[in-house]
Design a protein around this motif. Sequence first.
Motif, PDB file in Angstrom:
ATOM      1  N   LEU A  13      45.490  14.478  52.621  1.00 36.87           N
ATOM      2  CA  LEU A  13      46.520  13.496  52.972  1.00 36.87           C
ATOM      3  C   LEU A  13      45.971  12.082  52.846  1.00 36.87           C
ATOM      4  CD1 LEU A  13      49.240  12.603  54.222  1.00 36.87           C
ATOM      5  CD2 LEU A  13      48.184  12.952  56.477  1.00 36.87           C
ATOM      6  N   PHE A  14      44.816  11.830  53.438  1.00 33.60           N
ATOM      7  CA  PHE A  14      44.259  10.474  53.394  1.00 33.60           C
ATOM      8  C   PHE A  14      44.025  10.032  51.954  1.00 33.60           C
ATOM      9  CE2 PHE A  14      40.822   7.465  53.043  1.00 33.60           C
ATOM     10  CZ  PHE A  14      41.183   6.492  53.964  1.00 33.60           C
ATOM     11  N   ARG A  15      43.394  10.871  51.158  1.00 32.11           N
ATOM     12  CA  ARG A  15      43.031  10.458  49.805  1.00 32.11           C
ATOM     13  C   ARG A  15      44.262  10.293  48.910  1.00 32.11           C
ATOM     14  NH1 ARG A  15      37.463  12.809  47.495  1.00 32.11           N
ATOM     15  NH2 ARG A  15      37.817  10.925  46.258  1.00 32.11           N
ATOM     16  N   ALA A  16      45.289  11.118  49.108  1.00 26.27           N
ATOM     17  CA  ALA A  16      46.501  10.969  48.308  1.00 26.27           C
ATOM     18  C   ALA A  16      47.230   9.677  48.655  1.00 26.27           C
ATOM     19  CB  ALA A  16      47.422  12.167  48.522  1.00 26.27           C
ATOM     20  N   VAL A  17      47.342   9.366  49.942  1.00 24.55           N
ATOM     21  CA  VAL A  17      48.018   8.132  50.350  1.00 24.55           C
ATOM     22  C   VAL A  17      47.226   6.914  49.887  1.00 24.55           C
ATOM     23  CG1 VAL A  17      48.784   6.737  52.315  1.00 24.55           C
ATOM     24  CG2 VAL A  17      49.161   9.208  52.314  1.00 24.55           C
ATOM     25  N   GLU A  18      45.912   6.958  50.047  1.00 27.39           N
ATOM     26  CA  GLU A  18      45.090   5.827  49.603  1.00 27.39           C
ATOM     27  C   GLU A  18      45.259   5.587  48.110  1.00 27.39           C
ATOM     28  OE1 GLU A  18      42.094   3.558  47.844  1.00 27.39           O
ATOM     29  OE2 GLU A  18      42.065   5.760  47.589  1.00 27.39           O
ATOM     30  N   PRO A  57      55.000   4.818  57.291  1.00 25.41           N
ATOM     31  CA  PRO A  57      54.811   6.084  58.026  1.00 25.41           C
ATOM     32  C   PRO A  57      53.720   6.966  57.424  1.00 25.41           C
ATOM     33  CG  PRO A  57      57.145   5.601  57.759  1.00 25.41           C
ATOM     34  CD  PRO A  57      56.409   4.608  56.906  1.00 25.41           C
ATOM     35  N   LEU A  58      53.663   7.048  56.097  1.00 24.16           N
ATOM     36  CA  LEU A  58      52.613   7.843  55.467  1.00 24.16           C
ATOM     37  C   LEU A  58      51.240   7.222  55.698  1.00 24.16           C
ATOM     38  CD1 LEU A  58      54.026   9.038  52.019  1.00 24.16           C
ATOM     39  CD2 LEU A  58      53.187  10.472  53.888  1.00 24.16           C
ATOM     40  N   VAL A  59      51.162   5.895  55.603  1.00 30.44           N
ATOM     41  CA  VAL A  59      49.886   5.220  55.848  1.00 30.44           C
ATOM     42  C   VAL A  59      49.436   5.458  57.280  1.00 30.44           C
ATOM     43  CG1 VAL A  59      48.772   2.965  56.066  1.00 30.44           C
ATOM     44  CG2 VAL A  59      50.165   3.484  54.051  1.00 30.44           C
ATOM     45  N   LEU A 102      45.640   7.984  60.940  1.00 28.50           N
ATOM     46  CA  LEU A 102      45.414   8.797  62.133  1.00 28.50           C
ATOM     47  C   LEU A 102      44.587  10.023  61.778  1.00 28.50           C
ATOM     48  CD1 LEU A 102      45.907   9.454  65.095  1.00 28.50           C
ATOM     49  CD2 LEU A 102      48.074  10.544  64.420  1.00 28.50           C
ATOM     50  N   ALA A 103      44.887  10.642  60.640  1.00 27.52           N
ATOM     51  CA  ALA A 103      44.103  11.802  60.211  1.00 27.52           C
ATOM     52  C   ALA A 103      42.638  11.414  60.019  1.00 27.52           C
ATOM     53  CB  ALA A 103      44.680  12.367  58.919  1.00 27.52           C
ATOM     54  N   ARG A 104      42.384  10.271  59.388  1.00 27.99           N
ATOM     55  CA  ARG A 104      41.013   9.802  59.187  1.00 27.99           C
ATOM     56  C   ARG A 104      40.309   9.622  60.522  1.00 27.99           C
ATOM     57  NH1 ARG A 104      38.643   4.783  59.668  1.00 27.99           N
ATOM     58  NH2 ARG A 104      36.638   4.596  58.546  1.00 27.99           N
ATOM     59  N   GLU A 105      40.979   8.991  61.456  1.00 30.37           N
ATOM     60  CA  GLU A 105      40.366   8.737  62.769  1.00 30.37           C
ATOM     61  C   GLU A 105      39.975  10.038  63.451  1.00 30.37           C
ATOM     62  OE1 GLU A 105      41.902   6.905  67.011  1.00 30.37           O
ATOM     63  OE2 GLU A 105      42.643   6.004  65.156  1.00 30.37           O
ATOM     64  N   GLU A 106      40.840  11.026  63.389  1.00 26.42           N
ATOM     65  CA  GLU A 106      40.550  12.316  64.027  1.00 26.42           C
ATOM     66  C   GLU A 106      39.434  13.054  63.298  1.00 26.42           C
ATOM     67  OE1 GLU A 106      44.378  14.119  63.906  1.00 26.42           O
ATOM     68  OE2 GLU A 106      45.089  13.136  65.747  1.00 26.42           O
ATOM     69  N   LEU A 107      39.423  12.980  61.980  1.00 23.48           N
ATOM     70  CA  LEU A 107      38.397  13.672  61.207  1.00 23.48           C
ATOM     71  C   LEU A 107      37.011  13.081  61.439  1.00 23.48           C
ATOM     72  CD1 LEU A 107      40.471  14.054  57.946  1.00 23.48           C
ATOM     73  CD2 LEU A 107      39.546  15.961  59.271  1.00 23.48           C
ATOM     74  N   LEU A 108      36.943  11.764  61.566  1.00 18.06           N
ATOM     75  CA  LEU A 108      35.646  11.122  61.754  1.00 18.06           C
ATOM     76  C   LEU A 108      35.139  11.237  63.178  1.00 18.06           C
ATOM     77  CD1 LEU A 108      36.047   7.859  59.629  1.00 18.06           C
ATOM     78  CD2 LEU A 108      34.806   9.944  59.035  1.00 18.06           C
ATOM     79  N   GLY A 110      32.113   4.841  55.835  1.00 19.50           N
ATOM     80  CA  GLY A 110      32.100   3.490  55.285  1.00 19.50           C
ATOM     81  C   GLY A 110      33.090   3.308  54.149  1.00 19.50           C
ATOM     82  N   ARG A 111      33.122   4.261  53.235  1.00 22.85           N
ATOM     83  CA  ARG A 111      34.029   4.132  52.087  1.00 22.85           C
ATOM     84  C   ARG A 111      35.491   4.164  52.538  1.00 22.85           C
ATOM     85  NH1 ARG A 111      32.971   7.630  46.755  1.00 22.85           N
ATOM     86  NH2 ARG A 111      31.119   6.296  46.888  1.00 22.85           N
ATOM     87  N   THR A 112      35.823   5.110  53.397  1.00 18.58           N
ATOM     88  CA  THR A 112      37.217   5.209  53.826  1.00 18.58           C
ATOM     89  C   THR A 112      37.597   4.058  54.754  1.00 18.58           C
ATOM     90  OG1 THR A 112      36.641   6.691  55.666  1.00 18.58           O
ATOM     91  CG2 THR A 112      37.262   7.712  53.555  1.00 18.58           C
ATOM     92  N   GLY A 113      36.611   3.454  55.393  1.00 19.62           N
ATOM     93  CA  GLY A 113      36.909   2.269  56.193  1.00 19.62           C
ATOM     94  C   GLY A 113      37.363   1.110  55.319  1.00 19.62           C
ATOM     95  N   ARG A 114      36.692   0.915  54.197  1.00 17.16           N
ATOM     96  CA  ARG A 114      37.121  -0.117  53.248  1.00 17.16           C
ATOM     97  C   ARG A 114      38.507   0.200  52.703  1.00 17.16           C
ATOM     98  NH1 ARG A 114      35.230  -0.072  48.886  1.00 17.16           N
ATOM     99  NH2 ARG A 114      33.747   1.657  48.796  1.00 17.16           N
ATOM    100  N   GLN A 115      38.711   1.468  52.382  1.00 20.87           N
ATOM    101  CA  GLN A 115      39.995   1.869  51.833  1.00 20.87           C
ATOM    102  C   GLN A 115      41.122   1.711  52.853  1.00 20.87           C
ATOM    103  OE1 GLN A 115      38.817   5.830  50.707  1.00 20.87           O
ATOM    104  NE2 GLN A 115      38.332   5.233  48.599  1.00 20.87           N
ATOM    105  N   ALA A 116      40.821   1.975  54.112  1.00 21.37           N
ATOM    106  CA  ALA A 116      41.838   1.851  55.156  1.00 21.37           C
ATOM    107  C   ALA A 116      42.377   0.430  55.244  1.00 21.37           C
ATOM    108  CB  ALA A 116      41.266   2.294  56.498  1.00 21.37           C
ATOM    109  N   ALA A 117      41.501  -0.552  55.049  1.00 18.76           N
ATOM    110  CA  ALA A 117      41.946  -1.943  55.087  1.00 18.76           C
ATOM    111  C   ALA A 117      42.960  -2.203  53.980  1.00 18.76           C
ATOM    112  CB  ALA A 117      40.747  -2.882  54.961  1.00 18.76           C
ATOM    113  N   GLY A 118      42.719  -1.678  52.784  1.00 20.40           N
ATOM    114  CA  GLY A 118      43.655  -1.841  51.686  1.00 20.40           C
ATOM    115  C   GLY A 118      44.965  -1.112  51.933  1.00 20.40           C
ATOM    116  N   MET A 119      44.885   0.031  52.606  1.00 21.81           N
ATOM    117  CA  MET A 119      46.099   0.785  52.919  1.00 21.81           C
ATOM    118  C   MET A 119      46.979   0.021  53.913  1.00 21.81           C
ATOM    119  SD  MET A 119      44.187   4.472  53.156  1.00 21.81           S
ATOM    120  CE  MET A 119      45.550   5.443  53.790  1.00 21.81           C
ATOM    121  N   ARG A 120      46.362  -0.596  54.882  1.00 22.49           N
ATOM    122  CA  ARG A 120      47.142  -1.378  55.854  1.00 22.49           C
ATOM    123  C   ARG A 120      47.834  -2.546  55.168  1.00 22.49           C
ATOM    124  NH1 ARG A 120      42.188  -0.623  58.765  1.00 22.49           N
ATOM    125  NH2 ARG A 120      42.424   1.013  60.356  1.00 22.49           N
ATOM    126  N   ALA A 121      47.106  -3.202  54.268  1.00 19.67           N
ATOM    127  CA  ALA A 121      47.720  -4.311  53.529  1.00 19.67           C
ATOM    128  C   ALA A 121      48.866  -3.808  52.663  1.00 19.67           C
ATOM    129  CB  ALA A 121      46.659  -5.007  52.669  1.00 19.67           C
TER     130      ALA A 121
END
Length: 299
Positions: free
Chosen positions: A270-275, A171-173, A178-184, A150-161
């Motif tokens: 990777l996900f947390r650093a990019v976010e 490219p980093l986003v 993609l890493a998040r999707e595979e991890l979950l 849930g938390r990373t889902g909210r964050q993903a929306a901000g990353m896309r924006a």
Amino acid sequence: MAFEPPRRLVRALGETAPEGDDWLERLPEALRQAVDLRGLTVERVQVPGGRGSLVVLVSAADGRPAVLKLAPPRARPEAERTALAHWGGRGAVELLEPRAAEGVLLLERLHPDVSVRSLAESRALLEAAGTLRRLWVQPPADHPFETVAGRTGRQAAGMRAGAEAHPEVAPLVDAALLAREELLAAPPEERLLHGTFRQSKVLAGDRMPWLAVGPDPVVGEPAFDLARLVRDRVEDLIAQPSGAATTRRRIKRLAESLEVDRDRLRGWTLFRAVESGVRAARVGRPRDAELLLEFAGWL
């Protein structure tokens, strides 16, 4: 009670305050009420303090030193209270008052000016990791905590924006999402996590050498929690000619010492650093954004 909230707190809350929020304006009166209700004596406001709460060093009526913490609802102080109560002082600061007004926490006094960051880097990582391990317990039944998904889902929306506003980071986003999707897709067993763990969140104590403070608890896999620790002292890593190699060794060492899958730790790092980097750019901290995104590029 006359006081000035720390500038760090004012700046950080200004970055995240929703429109019409007046928590900072109401803070002096809220502090006065919290102190008077408990018969506390104020010693000083902790400076620079945290980014999401006011931390005040106080003495209780019986002379016992304590910490009074006031936080706005968006800092999720009630989740923090529930997590601290569940940990019961094992690896984390002890909650001295289980029930209190919303947003007010009375805590065990640690040594606020002594964190594991005062140690040499290798020793600091070791002590921080050992503290973190003690926090990874089964969450309480019917827990109120946010999940990593849930938390990373909210964050993903901000990353896309952020990627739309700054195409150079796209490219980093994309790689982080993609890493998040595979991890979950196949997460290991869930635990209660600190949520915002780093070296500065581990303070010296009296009943134990080191104790964690300031959780933003979340339920999920331990690699998510450990990922934030990987990039601690990121400015020092970036300054090293061997920073990328040092980061890879750090991931290997932390994964092995805490029995976490290395690839999963790398993915969440990777996900947390990019976010964090995208968020820093959005709120006007370009230097932080540059450091974090360069670090993410090594992963």
